[in-house]
Design a protein around this motif. Structure first.
Motif, mmCIF file in Angstrom:
data_model
loop_
_atom_site.group_PDB
_atom_site.id
_atom_site.type_symbol
_atom_site.label_atom_id
_atom_site.label_comp_id
_atom_site.label_asym_id
_atom_site.label_seq_id
_atom_site.Cartn_x
_atom_site.Cartn_y
_atom_site.Cartn_z
ATOM 1 N N ARG A 161 0.830 -1.207 0.000
ATOM 2 C CA ARG A 161 0.000 0.000 0.000
ATOM 3 C C ARG A 161 0.864 1.256 0.000
ATOM 4 O O ARG A 161 0.600 2.208 -0.738
ATOM 5 N N LEU A 162 1.899 1.272 0.839
ATOM 6 C CA LEU A 162 2.783 2.431 0.884
ATOM 7 C C LEU A 162 3.538 2.615 -0.426
ATOM 8 O O LEU A 162 3.691 3.736 -0.914
ATOM 9 N N LEU A 163 4.009 1.517 -0.996
ATOM 10 C CA LEU A 163 4.764 1.600 -2.244
ATOM 11 C C LEU A 163 3.897 2.105 -3.389
ATOM 12 O O LEU A 163 4.321 2.986 -4.149
ATOM 13 N N THR A 164 2.699 1.568 -3.528
ATOM 14 C CA THR A 164 1.838 2.014 -4.624
ATOM 15 C C THR A 164 1.427 3.471 -4.451
ATOM 16 O O THR A 164 1.323 4.208 -5.431
ATOM 17 N N ALA A 165 1.203 3.903 -3.222
ATOM 18 C CA ALA A 165 0.864 5.308 -2.990
ATOM 19 C C ALA A 165 2.050 6.213 -3.294
ATOM 20 O O ALA A 165 1.905 7.278 -3.895
ATOM 21 N N GLN A 166 3.247 5.791 -2.894
ATOM 22 C CA GLN A 166 4.451 6.593 -3.118
ATOM 23 C C GLN A 166 4.784 6.706 -4.603
ATOM 24 O O GLN A 166 5.185 7.766 -5.071
ATOM 25 N N LEU A 167 4.611 5.621 -5.347
ATOM 26 C CA LEU A 167 4.971 5.611 -6.769
ATOM 27 C C LEU A 167 3.845 6.103 -7.679
ATOM 28 O O LEU A 167 4.048 6.253 -8.880
ATOM 29 N N GLY A 168 2.669 6.321 -7.132
ATOM 30 C CA GLY A 168 1.559 6.816 -7.944
ATOM 31 C C GLY A 168 0.990 5.776 -8.877
ATOM 32 O O GLY A 168 0.571 6.095 -9.986
#
Length: 147
Positions: A56-63
């Protein structure tokens, strides 16, 4: 991922957590089994939740997997941040909104229909009260595509 698959994964994670609590309770009665039972169960639970929240954090950070509302229209990206589909407000004929509210989650399925004979732009907006849905409808009204 479909809402059904997401719900099933949440339910499975919940059962796994319940199983871990049961294993924790059983170690009270048999403390010599801490290494055999509780250690590997705790490791599995921590790993699954770490991967879930990390993703979740990775997908939010990478858009990744985003819906962008622009003054000219709407664009949807995929996991690699590439635009998979877009539609201009001047081509929009209507929006069909389906709300799915279940015991453990809620989501909105949005279908943006176009003038041309193309498939509608479809995406999921998670959450029962999604700010994305409200902003999409407000922007569509502002652009004159919706009444």
């Amino acid at each position: 991922m479909t809402p059904l698959a997401g719900t099933l994964l949440q339910i499975l994670r919940g059962f796994m957590l319940i199983f871990w609590v049961v294993m924790l309770g059983l170690t009270v009665f048999t403390p010599d089994q801490v290494d055999g039972n509780l250690a590997w169960t705790t490791a599995v639970v921590v790993a699954v939740y770490a991967v879930t929240f990390g993703w979740r954090l990775l997908t939010a950070q990478l858009g990744m997997n985003r819906c962008y509302l622009l003054a000219e229209g709407v664009a949807v990206t995929n996991r690699f941040r590439r635009v998979t589909d877009s539609v201009a407000w001047s081509d929009v004929t209507g929006i069909r909104q389906t709300t799915v509210v279940e015991l453990s989650m809620g989501a909105h399925r949005m279908e943006i229909h176009r003038n041309q004979p193309a498939k509608p732009l479809v995406f999921l907006a998670p959450g029962v009260k999604s700010r994305l849905v409200e902003a999409l409808l407000a922007e569509g009204r502002r652009a004159g595509a919706l009444q």
